[in-house]
Design an enzyme around this catalytic site. Sequence first.
Site, PDB file in Angstrom:
ATOM      1  N   GLU A 119      -9.507  -2.041   5.529  1.00  0.00           N
ATOM      2  CA  GLU A 119     -10.135  -1.762   6.811  1.00  0.00           C
ATOM      3  C   GLU A 119     -11.341  -2.682   7.018  1.00  0.00           C
ATOM      4  O   GLU A 119     -11.837  -3.297   6.064  1.00  0.00           O
ATOM      5  CB  GLU A 119     -10.586  -0.295   6.835  1.00  0.00           C
ATOM      6  N   ASN A 137      -7.160  -3.268  14.432  1.00  0.00           N
ATOM      7  CA  ASN A 137      -8.583  -3.463  14.108  1.00  0.00           C
ATOM      8  C   ASN A 137      -8.778  -4.629  13.122  1.00  0.00           C
ATOM      9  O   ASN A 137      -9.859  -4.805  12.572  1.00  0.00           O
ATOM     10  CB  ASN A 137      -9.192  -2.182  13.531  1.00  0.00           C
ATOM     11  N   HIS A 191      -7.038  -5.110  10.235  1.00  0.00           N
ATOM     12  CA  HIS A 191      -6.780  -4.858   8.813  1.00  0.00           C
ATOM     13  C   HIS A 191      -5.474  -5.506   8.354  1.00  0.00           C
ATOM     14  O   HIS A 191      -4.554  -5.718   9.142  1.00  0.00           O
ATOM     15  CB  HIS A 191      -6.836  -3.364   8.462  1.00  0.00           C
ATOM     16  N   ASP A 193       0.812  -1.218   0.000  1.00  0.00           N
ATOM     17  CA  ASP A 193       0.000   0.000   0.000  1.00  0.00           C
ATOM     18  C   ASP A 193       0.845   1.268   0.000  1.00  0.00           C
ATOM     19  O   ASP A 193       2.065   1.221   0.200  1.00  0.00           O
ATOM     20  CB  ASP A 193      -0.957  -0.004   1.211  1.00  0.00           C
TER      21      ASP A 193
END
Length: 259
Positions: A142, A135, A137, A66
Amino acid sequence: MKVLILDTAEAAISRAAGIIAQTITQKPRAVLGLATGGTMLPLYARLCQLHAEGLRFAGVTSFNLDEYVGLGADHPCSYHRYMRAALFDHIDIDRARAHLPKGDARDVHCEAIRYEGRIAEAGGIDLQLLGLGSNGHIGFNEPTSSLGSRTRVKTLTESTRQANRIYFEREADVPRFAITMGVATILEARACLLLATGPAKAQAVAAMVEGALSAICPASALQQHPATTVVLDRAAARDLRLGAYYEHVHPEGQDRVLA
Ligand code: GLP
């Protein structure tokens, strides 16, 4: 999923580095998928050390997961810059074959499609390295990212922006969007290697390994991958219900020979 639990973060990093080294020793022209984040810094330091001891990256092609939208390759907080500082400047990889999405592309949606195409042209990824967001990811996929998603632009959650706040001067500077490989893109890698260390990752690790397969925890998609290795230190493994079983199968994080 192969779950390897090591006593310390150092041991986990060394184990993960060993798996990467083995991949490129067996296949010098391997295509690696690379990750960023704080967890990867000591891993890349270990790879630099292995390079100083003779490990060659000259034939390797790499694709990072990314990049932040809006940050050019020379922006101090870009993942381009991170990769140069942490790894590329210290090893013999051919820079022309070390790819990241272009966060400052004029049309970032086209850039995402182009990037996905480059991975395919390179013959796909042999080993995809992954970190884990607290979280759940992977990359910047996400929670509620489609498990069938491809490389695209994602909006970052507030919790991810806060987690990455430390790298930016001002809160307002933390990007709101990123180009990220999709979950399905990641699952196409021939093997995945996820490294998580420290207690802050314990809940996400448990959800990924033992929770329901669900877009609310994108990393749980790895349950469907036939060759994923998860390397953990004891702190990150804390919330696993079957921790004792994983350690029985892989004592000290080693591959067990049937006996
Ligand atoms: C970042 C990256 C991920 C990384 C994760 C964990 O937002 N996009 O690739 O794995 O968050 O980062 P850290 O290792 O700093 O906890």
